[in-house]
Design a protein around this motif. Structure first.
Motif, PDB file in Angstrom:
ATOM      1  N   TYR A   1      54.745  43.795  41.758  1.00  0.00           N
ATOM      2  CA  TYR A   1      54.290  44.631  42.866  1.00  0.00           C
ATOM      3  C   TYR A   1      54.470  43.977  44.244  1.00  0.00           C
ATOM      4  O   TYR A   1      54.755  44.673  45.215  1.00  0.00           O
ATOM      5  CB  TYR A   1      52.843  45.062  42.650  1.00  0.00           C
ATOM      6  CG  TYR A   1      52.666  45.782  41.336  1.00  0.00           C
ATOM      7  CD1 TYR A   1      53.414  46.925  41.041  1.00  0.00           C
ATOM      8  CD2 TYR A   1      51.787  45.321  40.374  1.00  0.00           C
ATOM      9  CE1 TYR A   1      53.278  47.584  39.829  1.00  0.00           C
ATOM     10  CE2 TYR A   1      51.636  45.976  39.167  1.00  0.00           C
ATOM     11  CZ  TYR A   1      52.380  47.095  38.900  1.00  0.00           C
ATOM     12  OH  TYR A   1      52.245  47.751  37.700  1.00  0.00           O
ATOM     13  N   GLU A   2      54.305  42.682  44.322  1.00  0.00           N
ATOM     14  CA  GLU A   2      54.484  42.022  45.628  1.00  0.00           C
ATOM     15  C   GLU A   2      55.938  42.136  46.094  1.00  0.00           C
ATOM     16  O   GLU A   2      56.198  42.404  47.269  1.00  0.00           O
ATOM     17  CB  GLU A   2      54.045  40.557  45.574  1.00  0.00           C
ATOM     18  CG  GLU A   2      52.548  40.373  45.477  1.00  0.00           C
ATOM     19  CD  GLU A   2      51.787  40.923  46.687  1.00  0.00           C
ATOM     20  OE1 GLU A   2      52.346  40.984  47.796  1.00  0.00           O
ATOM     21  OE2 GLU A   2      50.607  41.301  46.500  1.00  0.00           O
TER      22      GLU A   2
ATOM     23  N   TYR B   1      58.903  47.566  41.179  1.00  0.00           N
ATOM     24  CA  TYR B   1      57.663  48.273  40.861  1.00  0.00           C
ATOM     25  C   TYR B   1      57.575  48.544  39.358  1.00  0.00           C
ATOM     26  O   TYR B   1      56.557  48.272  38.726  1.00  0.00           O
ATOM     27  CB  TYR B   1      57.568  49.579  41.649  1.00  0.00           C
ATOM     28  CG  TYR B   1      56.300  50.339  41.368  1.00  0.00           C
ATOM     29  CD1 TYR B   1      55.122  50.016  42.024  1.00  0.00           C
ATOM     30  CD2 TYR B   1      56.268  51.362  40.425  1.00  0.00           C
ATOM     31  CE1 TYR B   1      53.939  50.687  41.744  1.00  0.00           C
ATOM     32  CE2 TYR B   1      55.101  52.041  40.142  1.00  0.00           C
ATOM     33  CZ  TYR B   1      53.936  51.706  40.802  1.00  0.00           C
ATOM     34  OH  TYR B   1      52.772  52.369  40.525  1.00  0.00           O
TER      35      TYR B   1
ATOM     36  N   ARG C   1      56.517  45.683  47.135  1.00  0.00           N
ATOM     37  CA  ARG C   1      55.907  45.924  48.442  1.00  0.00           C
ATOM     38  C   ARG C   1      56.827  45.450  49.572  1.00  0.00           C
ATOM     39  O   ARG C   1      57.002  46.145  50.562  1.00  0.00           O
ATOM     40  CB  ARG C   1      54.548  45.215  48.533  1.00  0.00           C
ATOM     41  CG  ARG C   1      53.805  45.504  49.834  1.00  0.00           C
ATOM     42  CD  ARG C   1      52.543  44.690  49.957  1.00  0.00           C
ATOM     43  NE  ARG C   1      52.785  43.253  49.892  1.00  0.00           N
ATOM     44  CZ  ARG C   1      53.264  42.526  50.902  1.00  0.00           C
ATOM     45  NH1 ARG C   1      53.557  43.082  52.050  1.00  0.00           N
ATOM     46  NH2 ARG C   1      53.447  41.224  50.761  1.00  0.00           N
TER      47      ARG C   1
ATOM     48  N   SER D   1      48.362  49.934  42.411  1.00  0.00           N
ATOM     49  CA  SER D   1      48.637  49.035  41.293  1.00  0.00           C
ATOM     50  C   SER D   1      48.042  47.642  41.518  1.00  0.00           C
ATOM     51  O   SER D   1      47.697  46.951  40.561  1.00  0.00           O
ATOM     52  CB  SER D   1      50.142  48.914  41.060  1.00  0.00           C
ATOM     53  OG  SER D   1      50.667  50.168  40.668  1.00  0.00           O
ATOM     54  N   LEU D   2      47.917  47.248  42.774  1.00  0.00           N
ATOM     55  CA  LEU D   2      47.326  45.947  43.104  1.00  0.00           C
ATOM     56  C   LEU D   2      45.799  46.009  43.171  1.00  0.00           C
ATOM     57  O   LEU D   2      45.146  44.996  43.408  1.00  0.00           O
ATOM     58  CB  LEU D   2      47.878  45.447  44.450  1.00  0.00           C
ATOM     59  CG  LEU D   2      49.342  45.028  44.459  1.00  0.00           C
ATOM     60  CD1 LEU D   2      49.833  44.799  45.885  1.00  0.00           C
ATOM     61  CD2 LEU D   2      49.539  43.768  43.614  1.00  0.00           C
TER      62      LEU D   2
ATOM     63  N   SER E   1      51.450  53.612  46.152  1.00  0.00           N
ATOM     64  CA  SER E   1      51.500  53.328  44.713  1.00  0.00           C
ATOM     65  C   SER E   1      51.381  51.837  44.427  1.00  0.00           C
ATOM     66  O   SER E   1      50.683  51.428  43.486  1.00  0.00           O
ATOM     67  CB  SER E   1      52.796  53.869  44.110  1.00  0.00           C
ATOM     68  OG  SER E   1      52.835  55.274  44.205  1.00  0.00           O
ATOM     69  N   VAL E   2      52.045  51.035  45.236  1.00  0.00           N
ATOM     70  CA  VAL E   2      51.962  49.583  45.057  1.00  0.00           C
ATOM     71  C   VAL E   2      50.532  49.105  45.248  1.00  0.00           C
ATOM     72  O   VAL E   2      50.000  48.334  44.444  1.00  0.00           O
ATOM     73  CB  VAL E   2      52.919  48.844  46.024  1.00  0.00           C
ATOM     74  CG1 VAL E   2      52.563  47.366  46.130  1.00  0.00           C
ATOM     75  CG2 VAL E   2      54.356  48.994  45.573  1.00  0.00           C
ATOM     76  N   TYR E   3      49.898  49.562  46.324  1.00  0.00           N
ATOM     77  CA  TYR E   3      48.533  49.107  46.591  1.00  0.00           C
ATOM     78  C   TYR E   3      47.552  49.615  45.539  1.00  0.00           C
ATOM     79  O   TYR E   3      46.599  48.914  45.197  1.00  0.00           O
ATOM     80  CB  TYR E   3      48.105  49.459  48.013  1.00  0.00           C
ATOM     81  CG  TYR E   3      48.682  48.478  49.010  1.00  0.00           C
ATOM     82  CD1 TYR E   3      48.112  47.224  49.178  1.00  0.00           C
ATOM     83  CD2 TYR E   3      49.813  48.795  49.752  1.00  0.00           C
ATOM     84  CE1 TYR E   3      48.658  46.301  50.062  1.00  0.00           C
ATOM     85  CE2 TYR E   3      50.362  47.884  50.643  1.00  0.00           C
ATOM     86  CZ  TYR E   3      49.776  46.634  50.791  1.00  0.00           C
ATOM     87  OH  TYR E   3      50.318  45.721  51.670  1.00  0.00           O
TER      88      TYR E   3
END
Length: 129
Positions: free
Chosen positions: A11-12, A6, A15, A47-48, A43-45
């Protein structure tokens, strides 16, 4: 591993590790870990750029943190929800979540958390005016 990816902006990969963490924490009944995994996925989503999905994960994290009485986790879930709504352009809703996080951070004496929440509340005020 998820956090490392992260912070590297991958990010993938992050995830994938957060999904694995979620599966394991569910399997072993670690509610705190489950809430943390949901928050990390949010947080990942965010960022995506997938803010609706982020919002769903933050809601799940919030529900668990409330259930287990984790006030710090609850405040951080509110921050995440505020961020998702902020990026969706729903500044009033974002501000409400940031203010809820601020109240909790004050209650538990988390000064860095208070500062983060106040900063975010201010961003919303600037967008609304």
């Amino acid at each position: 591993m998820g956090n490392a990816y992260y912070f590297l902006g991958q990010y993938e990969q992050a995830r994938e590790y957060y999904q694995q963490s979620l599966a394991i924490t569910r399997e072993i009944g670690d509610r705190n870990g489950e809430a943390s995994s949901y928050n990390n996925l949010g947080s990942v989503y965010n960022s995506l750029g997938q803010y609706e999905q982020a919002r769903e994960y933050y809601q799940q994290s919030l529900a668990i943190t409330r259930e287990i009485g984790d006030r710090n986790g609850e405040a951080n879930s509110y921050i995440g929800l505020g961020n998702a709504y902020y990026f969706l352009g729903q500044y009033e809703q974002a501000r409400e979540y940031y203010q809820q996080s601020l109240a909790i951070f004050k209650e538990i004496g988390d000064k860095p958390g208070e500062a983060k929440a106040l900063f975010n509340v201010d961003l919303c005020f600037k967008k609304v005016q």
